[in-house]
Design an enzyme around this catalytic site. Structure first.
Site, PDB file in Angstrom:
ATOM      1  CD1 TRP A  31       7.219   9.592   2.474  1.00  0.00           C
ATOM      2  CD2 TRP A  31       7.270  11.665   0.757  1.00  0.00           C
ATOM      3  NE1 TRP A  31       7.248  11.505   3.025  1.00  0.00           N
ATOM      4  CE2 TRP A  31       7.219  11.966   2.117  1.00  0.00           C
ATOM      5  CE3 TRP A  31       7.228  12.450  -0.131  1.00  0.00           C
ATOM      6  CZ2 TRP A  31       6.733  13.726   2.033  1.00  0.00           C
ATOM      7  CZ3 TRP A  31       7.026  13.771  -0.547  1.00  0.00           C
ATOM      8  CH2 TRP A  31       6.831  14.326   1.305  1.00  0.00           C
ATOM      9  CG  ASP A  32      11.862  10.342   4.981  1.00  0.00           C
ATOM     10  OD1 ASP A  32      10.520   9.906   5.382  1.00  0.00           O
ATOM     11  OD2 ASP A  32      11.394  10.424   6.269  1.00  0.00           O
ATOM     12  CD  GLU A  53       2.754  11.588   7.481  1.00  0.00           C
ATOM     13  OE1 GLU A  53       3.342  12.085   8.977  1.00  0.00           O
ATOM     14  OE2 GLU A  53       3.012  10.477   7.008  1.00  0.00           O
ATOM     15  CE  LYS A  58       3.227  14.677  11.816  1.00  0.00           C
ATOM     16  NZ  LYS A  58       3.525  13.264  10.931  1.00  0.00           N
ATOM     17  CD  GLN A  59       4.840  16.455   6.195  1.00  0.00           C
ATOM     18  OE1 GLN A  59       4.357  15.202   7.149  1.00  0.00           O
ATOM     19  NE2 GLN A  59       6.114  15.572   5.760  1.00  0.00           N
TER      20      GLN A  59
END
EC number: 2.4.1.230
Lengths: 754, 754
Positions: free
Chosen positions: B363-364, B491, B604-605
Site C-alpha cells: 500500500w506504500d 501491524e 507498530k505505526q
C-alpha cells in the site's frame, strides 16, 4: 503351518478385517492395522510394498493445518517408529523419524513380482486379531507362469520381548510348478514427510545367517536392525543389496502340493535404550532368542502379555457388535502406543501409526487418553505425567523464549519438551496445555491416591507453571486478571479474550498449587522446607499465585445460562452453515477460508462443553443443557476431540439419540472405510474419547477428579443389553456390570502392579 | 580523465558521500548508492566485490517478519534488479530475481587482487551525485609489489538509453612499476535470498569485442547482458571464463606517471521488454550506441534527462543542509525507482535497492509515494494506478481464493497481482490495501482532473473491489455492517474489530463508487451503458454498494475526542514501555514476543493518525490533538511508515519541536550511517513520507484529494529560511516559495507532458 487354528478363528468381536484389496483403502488399513509394543510400531503395510507407491520420495513439506491438508502418498506409506527417535526437519521442526522398513518380504516367480495391485489375486483376506496383536493375510496368487500358490502371512511385534518382531509366510503350491525367489530384508529407502533424516545407513552381515542395517539419524541416534530367516525346507540364503535394501535371497522349486514355510525375525536396538552393552551385542542377543526359544514359544509369551493386558482393559458391550469392535480397536491402539517402561516419551497424536502430526505430544495425552490409563493401568498413567516432569526443563526454555519466568509447556512437544509447533497461532496462543497438565496430574493423584507423586514431582510442575501464569496474565481496569490473546480448545478462534475453558483451567492450576503447598506446610514442615529449597519458593511466589488465582476473571457465574466461550465470543460473526457447508461428510474447514473462519462463530470442537465435562460440579443441569443447545449447532466437529465430549454430555442429559449419533461419529473416525480415517495414523485421542464416552458417558462414572468413591449414573443406549468393565480405583480393582435395569460394582481380588 | 571536473565539484547539497571504507557500513552504502533508471537498478557495490562476501551462497530463507529479521550477508550483497523479472521461491513465494552482476571489474597486480578490505588503500572517497545519478570512487592503492596507483571509478545507468550502463576507470601510476591485469565482465554467481533462480546461464562472444551472458530464469524470462570494453591505450582483450563469471581479460605494464583509462559498457535486454526484435539484435544495437556516440555524448544525454527531472521535482530548503540533502536523496530514489514507461510494474517496497520484501508492491505505493508523483510527474502517477488496473485479474483471483466475488488486492502484490505474502496474518487480515487503491485513484483524479481515467479504468477497480467489500462485511445485531478480523495499518494488532482506518477507507471506496456511477448515469447515458455492460453491473450491485456504504460502522463520530483505533482497542493490555523497551535505538519488536505484542496496546505505526491525515476534514483540531497525545506515547514507530505521519500531524498542530524530532527520524531512516538503514534497500515509502512531511506538513499544502485549489498553511521549522518547490496541479505547473514571514504561489509557463 501353525497358524491354522487362528485362521479359522476370526472372531467378529475381536478382529478387524479387510475382505478385499483396494488401492483406495490400503493406506487406511495401514494405519488401522498398525502393530506395536510401546517400544516400536509398524504400520500395517504389505510385506512386498505396493506398485507406484515410492517410499523414498523427497519433497518440501510446508507447515500447514494438518487437519485440512491433503497428504502425499495417497495409496501407501510405510511407517516404522520408535518413540523418542526424532530429527530436525528444516520447515516442520523436530519430527519422529520414519525408520527403515524391516518387514520387507518379496516374492518373484519367473520374473513376475508379487504385488497386490498388479498380480492376479483371489480369496484375499486380511485381519488384525486384537486379542494378540497379530496381523494375518491370506490369498491365492495365480502367476503368469502357471504356478498357483496360496500365501498366508502372519506377523507380530512381541509384547514380551520388546526388541523383537516375528514374521511368517506359508506357501502352498496349488497347481503348476515353478521357482519361487524369496527376498527378506530391511529397506532403508524411506523418507519422513519428504525429508531424509538418515545421515548414513551401514549394512553388513555381522554373523552367518544374520544381516544388519545400522542407521545414524540426523538426531544423532543409532538404530541397529538385525534380521535372520528360517525355512521349513532347505534354502540357500545369500545376502544381497539393492539400492537401500539389504536382504536374504533364496529360491525354491515348488510344484502342486508342495508347502513351504518361511520365518523371519528382526531385532531392533538403539543407542537410546535404557540398557548397557554394545548395540550389536544386544541386538544379536535378542535375535538369538528367536533361534533358541523358537517362534512358537515366543508367540506364546507374546500372547500371554496381551491376554493379561485385556484382562484389565477390556470393556464388554453386549448387544452392539459395532460398538464392541470399535471400542476394542481403540483400546488395542491405546495399549499398543503406550510406552509403558519409558517416561521419556508419551503417546503422540497419531499413536505412532503415521507421519501426521510429526510424532508430537499434545494436550490429548492428558485430557483424552489419561483417564483410560488411570483406570486400567495406573503405572502407565503415572509414566505419562512423568514425561511432563521429565520435560520440565524444555518447558522452562519455552517460557524463557517468550520472556517469562517459570515453565510453559509446548503446544506440540518434542521429547525435550521444547515447542515444535511451526504455526504461531497455536504455539503462541493455545496456552491451556500448561494448565491441562496440572489438571491431569491432579486427576491421576485423585484417581490413585498417589499423593507422594505430588511431593516428589508434581509440585515442581505446579510451581513452575504457576510462575509462568502470574506473568502471562494482564490486569484490567477493574483489578481483575485477564488472559488475552488466547486460543481455547476451539482452534477456529485463534485470539480471544478470557476463554472460559482456559481461565477456569488456569484458576484450578493456581488454586491447587496454593492448596497443596499450604497443606504440606501445615502437615510436614520438613517436607515443605525441602520443596521451598528445591524450587527456590518464596513467600512472594505464594502470595502472587494466590492473588492471581483469586482474581483471575472467570467469564461466567451461577446466573450465566449459556456459558460464553470467551468474553468476546458474541462479537464474532454468525454464519449461515447451510449455505457454506455444502457437503457435511467433509470437514467444514474445507468450505471456508481461514480468514473468514477466524472471524466467525464456527467452532472446530467442543470448548465450553469440554469445560463443563471437566468441571461438572461448576454447572447446573440447566447451564449444561442451554450451553449444549447453543453450541452444538455451531460446532463443526472438524477436530476428532469434539464428538466424544458432545456424546458424553448428551448422555448426561439423557439425550440418548444424540449420544448415539456422536457415538457413531466417534467410532467412524478410525473405523470407517469410506472416510479412510486411519490413513495418516490412528486418532488416538479419539480412542481415549471413545473409552470416555462409554465409561463417563453411558456408564455415567463420576470422574475420579471430583469423586473419591466409584459412582455411576448409567444411561445405556436402548439396544445395549449389558456393559461390563474393570476399574482401577485408589489402588484396587473393581468390576462394574450395567444392564438397562441395574448396575453392580464389586471389588476384584487382583493386586495392582506396584 | 573526463571526470576531473566532477571530482572537484562535490556539492554538499547534492552529493551523498562516504569518506572512509568500513566493512561495517559497506552494505548500507550499497543500498544508499543504488543507481537506476526505472528499467534496471544496481546496488552501489564495489566493482571488484568484497573479500569474504560470497554472493552465491544457497540457504533456506524462511518466511518471517522482515522488519525484525536478522538478514544474512552482513557486509555486502550485490543487487541487480529489473522490475517485473520475478521467480518463484519455494518458501517465500514470488520474488524479484537478483540478476547477474554486470558491473564486475577486477584488478590484479603481481598476484595481489584489489580488495577494499585487504588492500593498502589511502585517500578513499566515494560519492553519489544526485544531480546526474553518477557514482564516483577514488583512492590510492599501494600494492605489495611497490606499484602505487590512483584509481578513479565512475559509473551511471543511462537515463536516456534505458538498456545501457557505462563504467569508467582511470588508473594513474604514482610510483613504482608493474603489470596490471584487468578483468571486466558479468558474474552470474548470484543468488536471491539464498535461492538459485537461474535455470541456465549461457555465455558467449556473439561478435568480436563483445561478451554475453544470457540467463534463463525460473520465471521463464530471458535476460541478455552484453558488454564491451575500451581502453585509452592499446590492450589485447581476451574473453575468459571462471566459474559463473565471463569477462574480458587484459594486462598493461604501468610505471610512474602513466595513465590508463578503461571504459566498459553493458547493454541489458529481456524477453519481456515492450520491443520487437531478437534479444541479441536489440542488445547489440544498444551496445553499439556506446561505440558510435561515445561515452561523452551518452553521458550528456543521460545528464540532460536528470536535469529535466530535477527541474520539476526538486525542493530547495534554505537553512537546513541536512534536511536538504536527505530530501534530495529521497527524491532521487523516487525518480530512479519509478518505472515511468511500464505500467506492468510499480515501485517495490525497497525501491529495487535490495532483496528485502522480495520486490513486492504494498500500500506504500498508493499512500506514501503517489502524492510525490501526482505533483511532480502526473504521468508516472497515472502509471502507478494503471499497474493496479493491469493486475485486476490477479485481484479477482485473490478474491476467489477466499470465496468472494469481485477483486481483492494483494497485501504483497507480484506483477500478476496475486497474493505473495507468505504470512497469513498480513495476507488474510490487512485488507485495507484494497480500499487504499481506490482512495489513491481518486486522489490522482482530484489532483490532475483526469476524469477520463475513472471512466476508462478506475471504475473497473471501484466496482470490482466494491463487490468484494459487500461480501467481506458481516451484519451485526443492530443492522450495521462490520469489518471483523482486520489488521489495520498498525501491524502489531493482527485481528481487530472495526478498525477505524479500514472502515473509513472502505466507506469512502463504496461511497465514491456509487457517487461516480450515479454521476455518469445522469451525465452520459451511453457511457453508463458501456460501463454497465463491461462490468455486468446490475441495479442490485448498486443497491448493495449503497447500502453497505451507508451502514458500515464507523467507530467514531463528532463527539469522540480520542478516535478509537478499533472497536476492541481498549480491551488490549497496557504495557510498561520503560521496563520492556530497554534500548530505544532498536525496534521495540526486538524486546517483546509477538505473542505478547499481539495482545497489548503497542502500535507498530500510525493508525488513527494516518486516518486523520488522509481524512483531515472528518476531524476537529481537538480530535487530532487528543488522538495524537493518546497514541504517540504507545506508538513504537517500528515501521518506517510511521514517523512522517506523526511529523505531519505535529506540524499541523504547530508542535514544531515534535515535528522536528520526527523529521530527524525520517531523515535518519536511510541516511544514518550508525543505523545502516539502507543496507537491505531503500525505505522508499519513507522517501515519499519525507516529501509529504515537507509539502503537507511544513508547507501545509491541503491535499488535492479534498481541495481543488492550491492552499498552503505553512509551519516552517525555526531555522529554515526558505522552502521552494514546484507543483503539478490540474494540468498546470506552479511554484511555491515560503519563508517564515509569507508564502507565494505562482504559475509556471512550462507545459505538462502529455
Amino acid at each position: 503351518m501353525n497358524t491354522g487354528k487362528q485362521l479359522l478363528d476370526i472372531d467378529e468381536l475381536w478382529c478387524i478385517k479387510e475382505d478385499r484389496f483396494s488401492g483406495e483403502t490400503t493406506k487406511h488399513y495401514e494405519g488401522l492395522f498398525t502393530q506395536g509394543n510401546g517400544y516400536m510400531h509398524v504400520r500395517g503395510s504389505f510385506e512386498e510394498g505396493l506398485e507406484g507407491a515410492a517410499q523414498d520420495e523427497e519433497y518440501l513439506r510446508m507447515p500447514a493445518n494438518v487437519t485440512l491438508e491433503k497428504p502425499r502418498h495417497p495409496e501407501s506409506k510405510w511407517g516404522t517408529f520408535i518413540p523418542g527417535v526424532v530429527g530436525k526437519h528444516p520447515l516442520l521442526k523436530e519430527e519422529i523419524i520414519n525408520l527403515p522398513y524391516f518387514l520387507s518380504m518379496n516374492l518373484v516367480i519367473a520374473g513376475e513380482k508379487l504385488d497386490m495391485k498388479l498380480s492376479n489375486v483371489k480369496e484375499y483376506r486380511r485381519w488384525l486379531d486384537l486379542r494378540n496383536g497379530c496381523l494375518y493375510r491370506t490369498f491365492i496368487w495365480e502367476t503368469k507362469a502357471g504356478l498357483s500358490l496360496r500365501l498366508t502371512y502372519m506377523r507380530f511385534i512381541s509384547m514380551s520381548h520388546e526388541h523383537l518382531c516375528l514374521q511368517q509366510l506359508g506357501i502352498e503350491a496349488l497347481s503348476g510348478q515353478g521357482v519361487v525367489d524369496i527376498a527378506c530384508g530391511i529397506d532403508a529407502g524411506v523418507r519422513t514427510n519428504g525429508y531424509n533424516h538418515f545421515r548414513e545407513v551401514l549394512t553388513a552381515e555381522p554373523e552367518t545367517g544374520c544381516i544388519s542395517a545400522e542407521t545414524l539419524t540426523d538426531g544423532g541416534d543409532r538404530i541397529l536392525m538385525l534380521s535372520s530367516v528360517k525355512a521349513s525346507q532347505n534354502i540357500l540364503w545369500s545376502r544381497q543389496q539393492k539400492d537401500q535394501n539389504v536382504f536374504f535371497w533364496g529360491s525354491k522349486l515348488l510344484k502342486a502340493g508342495d508347502c513351504l514355510e518361511v520365518q523371519k525375525a528382526v531385532s531392533v536396538v538403539t543407542g537410546r535404550d535404557n540398557e548397557a552393552g554394545e548395540l550389536l551385542e544386544r541386538g544379536l542377543k535378542y535375535l538369538r532368542a528367536f533361534g533358541a526359544e523358537g517362534r512358537e514359544k515366543l508367540y506364546e509369551n507374546h500372547a500371554k502379555v496381551w491376554t493379561e493386558k485385556w484382562k484389565y482393559s477390556d470393556i464388554k458391550i453386549t448387544g452392539d457388535f459395532e460398538a464392541q469392535l470399535a471400542l476394542r480397536t481403540s483400546i488395542y491402539h491405546l495399549i499398543r502406543s503406550n510406552c509403558e517402561n519409558d517416561p521419556r516419551v508419551a503417546i503422540c497424536a497419531k499413536g505412532y501409526a503415521g507421519e501426521a502430526y510429526f510424532g508430537r505430544y499434545f494436550w490429548d495425552t492428558e485430557i483424552n487418553m489419561l483417564p483410560f490409563f488411570i483406570h486400567s493401568n495406573p503405572k502407565a498413567a503415572r509414566n505419562l505425567i512423568m514425561f511432563r516432569y521429565n520435560t520440565l526443563e524444555g518447558a522452562r526454555k519455552n517460557a524463557g523464549a517468550y520472556g517469562y519466568q517459570g515453565a510453559r509447556y509446548a503446544w506440540e512437544s518434542s521429547v525435550s519438551g521444547e515447542e515444535q509447533c511451526p504455526c504461531w497461532q497455536y504455539a503462541d496462543h493455545e496456552i491451556h496445555i500448561t494448565a491441562d497438565i496440572v489438571y491431569a496430574l491432579c486427576h491421576y493423584v485423585n484417581g490413585t491416591g498417589d499423593l507422594e507423586f505430588i511431593w516428589n514431582h508434581g509440585i515442581d510442575i505446579m510451581v513452575e507453571t504457576a510462575r509462568y501464569w502470574v506473568e502471562r496474565v494482564d490486569i484490567n481496569k477493574n483489578g481483575y486478571y485477564e488472559l488475552l490473546g488466547v486460543m481455547g480448545p476451539d482452534e477456529y478462534l485463534p485470539m480471544t479474550r478470557n476463554n472460559a475453558f482456559t481461565n477456569r483451567m488456569v484458576k484450578f492450576s493456581l488454586d491447587k498449587t496454593v492448596e497443596y503447598l499450604e497443606a504440606v506446610r501445615k502437615q510436614d514442615a520438613n517436607k515443605y522446607r525441602d520443596i521451598e529449597k528445591r524450587l527456590a519458593l518464596t513467600p512472594e511466589d505464594m502470595a502472587r499465585f494466590k492473588d492471581v488465582g483469586e482474581k483471575l476473571k472467570i467469564p461466567f457465574d451461577a446466573n450465566t445460562l449459556i456459558i460464553p466461550q470467551s468474553d468476546d465470543f458474541q462479537d464474532y460473526a454468525d454464519l449461515d452453515f447451510d449455505t457454506i457447508w455444502k457437503d457435511r461428510t467433509r470437514p467444514f474447514g474445507h468450505f471456508i477460508s481461514q480468514e473468514r473462519n477466524y472471524r466467525s462463530k464456527a467452532l472446530k470442537q467442543a470448548d465450553v462443553l469440554q469445560l463443563i465435562m471437566l468441571y461438572p460440579g461448576d454447572f447446573t443441569r440447566e447451564q449444561l443443557s442451554a450451553s449444549y443447545d447453543y453450541y452444538e449447532p455451531i460446532t463443526t466437529h472438524d477436530s476428532s476431540l469434539s464428538a466424544s465430549v458432545y456424546g458424553i454430555t448428551a448422555a448426561w442429559l439423557g439425550r440418548l439419540e444424540e449420544a448415539g449419533k456422536f457415538l457413531k461419529k466417534v467410532m467412524e473416525t478410525d473405523m470407517s472405510i469410506e472416510k479412510k480415517g486411519a490413513a495418516e495414523g490412528i486418532h488416538i485421542a479419539n480412542c481415549g474419547g471413545l473409552w470416555q464416552m462409554i465409561v463417563y458417558g453411558f456408564a455415567g462414572l463420576k470422574s475420579a477428579m471430583w469423586c473419591s468413591e466409584i459412582r455411576l449414573e448409567p444411561h445405556l443406549p436402548e439396544k445395549w443389553e449389558k456393559l461390563e468393565f474393570t476399574l482401577a480405583w485408589h489402588g484396587k480393582w473393581y468390576k462394574a456390570a450395567i444392564t438397562q435395569e441395574k448396575y453392580e460394582i464389586f471389588e476384584m481380588q487382583d493386586q495392582l502392579e506396584a
